[in-house]
Scaffold this motif. Structure first.
Motif, PDB file in Angstrom:
ATOM      1  N   GLN A 184       1.026  -1.261  -0.066  1.00 45.24           N
ATOM      2  CA  GLN A 184       0.086  -0.029  -0.086  1.00 45.24           C
ATOM      3  C   GLN A 184       0.924   1.381  -0.097  1.00 45.24           C
ATOM      4  O   GLN A 184       0.512   2.056  -0.669  1.00 45.24           O
ATOM      5  N   ILE A 185       1.798   1.305   0.974  1.00 49.60           N
ATOM      6  CA  ILE A 185       2.703   2.579   0.966  1.00 49.60           C
ATOM      7  C   ILE A 185       3.486   2.655  -0.278  1.00 49.60           C
ATOM      8  O   ILE A 185       3.415   4.040  -0.880  1.00 49.60           O
ATOM      9  N   VAL A 186       3.955   1.547  -0.922  1.00 49.94           N
ATOM     10  CA  VAL A 186       4.805   2.096  -2.227  1.00 49.94           C
ATOM     11  C   VAL A 186       3.815   2.556  -3.400  1.00 49.94           C
ATOM     12  O   VAL A 186       4.270   3.526  -3.825  1.00 49.94           O
ATOM     13  N   HIS A 187       2.694   1.946  -3.375  1.00 50.29           N
ATOM     14  CA  HIS A 187       1.800   2.474  -4.465  1.00 50.29           C
ATOM     15  C   HIS A 187       1.117   4.033  -4.117  1.00 50.29           C
ATOM     16  O   HIS A 187       1.012   4.701  -4.967  1.00 50.29           O
ATOM     17  N   GLN A 188       0.869   4.156  -2.915  1.00 45.64           N
ATOM     18  CA  GLN A 188       0.568   5.383  -2.316  1.00 45.64           C
ATOM     19  C   GLN A 188       1.549   6.500  -2.627  1.00 45.64           C
ATOM     20  O   GLN A 188       1.047   7.568  -3.072  1.00 45.64           O
ATOM     21  N   VAL A 189       2.791   6.011  -2.240  1.00 42.42           N
ATOM     22  CA  VAL A 189       3.916   7.254  -2.532  1.00 42.42           C
ATOM     23  C   VAL A 189       4.139   7.252  -4.097  1.00 42.42           C
ATOM     24  O   VAL A 189       4.428   8.630  -4.455  1.00 42.42           O
ATOM     25  N   GLU A 190       3.942   6.372  -4.797  1.00 43.50           N
ATOM     26  CA  GLU A 190       4.009   6.641  -6.310  1.00 43.50           C
ATOM     27  C   GLU A 190       2.972   7.329  -6.697  1.00 43.50           C
ATOM     28  O   GLU A 190       3.147   8.335  -7.590  1.00 43.50           O
ATOM     29  N   GLU A 191       1.756   7.546  -6.000  1.00 39.21           N
ATOM     30  CA  GLU A 191       0.847   8.302  -6.601  1.00 39.21           C
ATOM     31  C   GLU A 191       1.092   9.965  -6.292  1.00 39.21           C
ATOM     32  O   GLU A 191       0.932  10.781  -6.771  1.00 39.21           O
ATOM     33  N   LEU A 192       1.811  10.079  -5.155  1.00 38.89           N
ATOM     34  CA  LEU A 192       2.201  11.233  -4.388  1.00 38.89           C
ATOM     35  C   LEU A 192       3.349  11.881  -5.477  1.00 38.89           C
ATOM     36  O   LEU A 192       3.497  13.093  -5.696  1.00 38.89           O
ATOM     37  N   ILE A 229       4.801  15.223 -10.008  1.00 41.29           N
ATOM     38  CA  ILE A 229       5.348  15.467 -11.504  1.00 41.29           C
ATOM     39  C   ILE A 229       4.335  16.022 -12.532  1.00 41.29           C
ATOM     40  O   ILE A 229       4.681  16.941 -13.387  1.00 41.29           O
ATOM     41  N   ALA A 230       3.040  15.627 -12.314  1.00 43.51           N
ATOM     42  CA  ALA A 230       1.837  16.521 -12.953  1.00 43.51           C
ATOM     43  C   ALA A 230       1.965  17.956 -12.640  1.00 43.51           C
ATOM     44  O   ALA A 230       1.991  18.917 -13.460  1.00 43.51           O
ATOM     45  N   TYR A 231       2.018  18.330 -11.306  1.00 43.19           N
ATOM     46  CA  TYR A 231       2.100  19.558 -10.976  1.00 43.19           C
ATOM     47  C   TYR A 231       3.445  20.405 -11.863  1.00 43.19           C
ATOM     48  O   TYR A 231       3.061  21.538 -12.041  1.00 43.19           O
ATOM     49  N   LEU A 241      12.487  12.407 -10.348  1.00 42.78           N
ATOM     50  CA  LEU A 241      11.208  11.875  -9.631  1.00 42.78           C
ATOM     51  C   LEU A 241      11.147  10.524 -10.331  1.00 42.78           C
ATOM     52  O   LEU A 241      10.726   9.577  -9.872  1.00 42.78           O
ATOM     53  N   MET A 242      11.195  10.518 -11.717  1.00 38.49           N
ATOM     54  CA  MET A 242      11.039   9.320 -12.317  1.00 38.49           C
ATOM     55  C   MET A 242      11.796   8.202 -11.942  1.00 38.49           C
ATOM     56  O   MET A 242      11.600   7.104 -11.949  1.00 38.49           O
ATOM     57  N   ARG A 243      13.091   8.592 -12.022  1.00 43.02           N
ATOM     58  CA  ARG A 243      14.294   7.746 -11.513  1.00 43.02           C
ATOM     59  C   ARG A 243      14.004   7.026 -10.134  1.00 43.02           C
ATOM     60  O   ARG A 243      14.017   6.003  -9.538  1.00 43.02           O
ATOM     61  N   MET A 244      13.502   8.092  -9.165  1.00 44.13           N
ATOM     62  CA  MET A 244      13.058   7.334  -8.010  1.00 44.13           C
ATOM     63  C   MET A 244      11.992   6.613  -7.750  1.00 44.13           C
ATOM     64  O   MET A 244      11.788   5.629  -7.037  1.00 44.13           O
ATOM     65  N   ILE A 284      12.945  14.356 -24.353  1.00 47.63           N
ATOM     66  CA  ILE A 284      13.052  12.895 -24.554  1.00 47.63           C
ATOM     67  C   ILE A 284      13.649  12.213 -23.384  1.00 47.63           C
ATOM     68  O   ILE A 284      13.454  10.833 -23.345  1.00 47.63           O
ATOM     69  N   GLU A 285      14.313  12.945 -22.565  1.00 47.78           N
ATOM     70  CA  GLU A 285      14.635  12.071 -21.339  1.00 47.78           C
ATOM     71  C   GLU A 285      13.654  11.746 -20.388  1.00 47.78           C
ATOM     72  O   GLU A 285      13.593  10.591 -19.674  1.00 47.78           O
ATOM     73  N   PHE A 286      12.431  12.574 -20.355  1.00 52.77           N
ATOM     74  CA  PHE A 286      11.490  12.410 -19.576  1.00 52.77           C
ATOM     75  C   PHE A 286      10.768  11.313 -20.172  1.00 52.77           C
ATOM     76  O   PHE A 286      10.151  10.200 -19.703  1.00 52.77           O
ATOM     77  N   ASP A 287      10.497  11.023 -21.671  1.00 56.43           N
ATOM     78  CA  ASP A 287      10.062  10.138 -22.179  1.00 56.43           C
ATOM     79  C   ASP A 287      10.694   8.830 -22.013  1.00 56.43           C
ATOM     80  O   ASP A 287      10.086   7.589 -21.606  1.00 56.43           O
ATOM     81  N   GLU A 288      11.964   8.829 -22.139  1.00 50.23           N
ATOM     82  CA  GLU A 288      12.944   7.657 -21.848  1.00 50.23           C
ATOM     83  C   GLU A 288      12.641   7.030 -20.370  1.00 50.23           C
ATOM     84  O   GLU A 288      12.391   5.727 -20.305  1.00 50.23           O
ATOM     85  N   LEU A 289      12.449   7.948 -19.448  1.00 45.97           N
ATOM     86  CA  LEU A 289      12.381   7.667 -18.049  1.00 45.97           C
ATOM     87  C   LEU A 289      11.147   6.931 -17.814  1.00 45.97           C
ATOM     88  O   LEU A 289      11.167   5.994 -16.916  1.00 45.97           O
ATOM     89  N   PHE A 290      10.154   7.471 -18.348  1.00 43.37           N
ATOM     90  CA  PHE A 290       8.764   6.941 -18.177  1.00 43.37           C
ATOM     91  C   PHE A 290       8.504   5.647 -18.630  1.00 43.37           C
ATOM     92  O   PHE A 290       8.007   4.810 -17.971  1.00 43.37           O
ATOM     93  N   GLN A 291       9.200   5.459 -19.878  1.00 42.25           N
ATOM     94  CA  GLN A 291       9.069   3.953 -20.476  1.00 42.25           C
ATOM     95  C   GLN A 291       9.883   3.011 -19.789  1.00 42.25           C
ATOM     96  O   GLN A 291       9.646   1.773 -19.490  1.00 42.25           O
ATOM     97  N   LYS A 292      11.026   3.604 -19.133  1.00 38.52           N
ATOM     98  CA  LYS A 292      11.828   2.646 -18.082  1.00 38.52           C
ATOM     99  C   LYS A 292      11.157   2.173 -16.799  1.00 38.52           C
ATOM    100  O   LYS A 292      11.174   1.093 -16.580  1.00 38.52           O
ATOM    101  N   PHE A 293       9.992   3.378 -16.571  1.00 40.91           N
ATOM    102  CA  PHE A 293       9.380   2.993 -15.396  1.00 40.91           C
ATOM    103  C   PHE A 293       8.360   1.820 -15.589  1.00 40.91           C
ATOM    104  O   PHE A 293       8.364   0.977 -14.946  1.00 40.91           O
ATOM    105  N   ARG A 294       7.866   1.922 -16.940  1.00 41.58           N
ATOM    106  CA  ARG A 294       6.831   1.001 -17.354  1.00 41.58           C
ATOM    107  C   ARG A 294       7.441  -0.392 -17.564  1.00 41.58           C
ATOM    108  O   ARG A 294       6.907  -1.473 -17.345  1.00 41.58           O
ATOM    109  N   ALA A 295       8.654  -0.464 -17.936  1.00 43.56           N
ATOM    110  CA  ALA A 295       9.286  -1.481 -18.318  1.00 43.56           C
ATOM    111  C   ALA A 295       9.686  -2.320 -17.038  1.00 43.56           C
ATOM    112  O   ALA A 295       9.495  -3.683 -16.871  1.00 43.56           O
ATOM    113  N   ASN A 296      10.126  -1.460 -15.911  1.00 42.74           N
ATOM    114  CA  ASN A 296      10.542  -2.085 -14.569  1.00 42.74           C
ATOM    115  C   ASN A 296       9.222  -2.539 -14.081  1.00 42.74           C
ATOM    116  O   ASN A 296       9.254  -3.732 -13.289  1.00 42.74           O
TER     117      ASN A 296
END
Length: 248
Positions: free
Chosen positions: A46-54, A59-61, A88-91, A172-184
């Motif tokens: 729960q905590i990991v996923h709640q922190v991800e939402e934060l 990021i959106a802000y 943030l994406m790396r974290m 493009i770095e944001f794009d790359e890091l977001f896709q790495k997050f999805r891959a992980n």
């Protein structure tokens, strides 16, 4: 102290100014009561996923401000804020590793607590998926069309490592890091439940693989292929090995 005493202190800590400012009482009440956890790993889940939402909220802000600065052509602020987004994406990607400490059986017990829900319903994730088109429109209007440039100009024909290039690379770095997050995340699912299984909605989990191949800014990726193909045709696809010269 015994376990119930520790639980009481964990769930209802002493509140002073610091805790009041951070609303720690509300924050620590966002998880299931400890006595009701299905197993010892549900709290971390729960905590990991709640922190991800934060983090995704932050990021959106931040990206909302980036869009404004793109429209203003304020390159310094764009680069600074995108650097924050990149961290943030790396974290977010790194903290997913914590969930690999669960066994598949423990995860299955937790998974049953989700009802019909799945990570694809994440409000923060869904919002972030909607923002790249606005980022691209703002970038294109200010840093390409507004300056009489094309992506090819920025990366090759008129390359000068200027503002348009620097901002494009931040995107493009944001794009790359977001896709790495999805891959992980995909590998986490592979390790937890397997890619051949079905999701809680009955859909094959392999559908997640298509998402991991998605690109926010395809024009910025495609220019690299175009340049490499052009250079390849210019120099020829077969060249003499340089090892012969080294031997001489």
């Amino acid at each position: 102290m015994h376990k119930p005493d520790y639980y009481a202190r964990i769930e209802a800590p002493e509140m002073r100014d610091y805790g009041v400012y951070l609303s720690c009482d509300k924050l620590l009440a966002c998880q299931k009561p400890l006595a009701e956890m299905v197993n010892a790993d549900e709290l971390q889940f729960q905590i990991v996923h709640q922190v991800e939402e934060l983090w995704m909220k932050l990021i959106a802000y931040t990206l909302v401000d980036v869009i404004d600065f793109l429209e203003q052509q304020n390159t310094n602020r764009i680069v600074t804020l995108m650097g924050r987004v990149h961290r943030l994406m790396r974290m977010m990607t790194a903290q997913l590793d914590l969930l690999e400490t669960m066994s598949p059986k423990e995860y299955q017990e937790i998974r049953l607590q989700l009802g019909n829900g799945s990570g694809q319903e994440s409000p923060g994730f869904k919002l972030l998926l909607r923002m790249p088109p606005d980022l691209w429109r703002a970038f294109k209007a200010s840093y390409l069309d507004g300056r009489g440039l094309s992506v090819e100009d920025v990366y090759d024909i008129s390359y000068d490592h200027g503002d348009s290039y620097v901002v494009a690379e931040a995107l493009i770095e944001f794009d790359e890091l977001f896709q790495k997050f999805r891959a992980n995340h995909l590998y986490l699912i592979h390790r937890s439940i397997g890619l051949g299984s079905k999701s809680l909605k009955g859909r094959p989990v392999e559908l997640l693989q298509a998402g991991a191949l998605h690109r926010f800014f395809p024009e910025l990726w495609d220019i690299r292929c175009d340049m490499t193909d052009r250079w390849g045709s210019q120099y020829g696809t077969v060249r003499a090995p340089i090892s012969h010269h080294a031997a001489d």
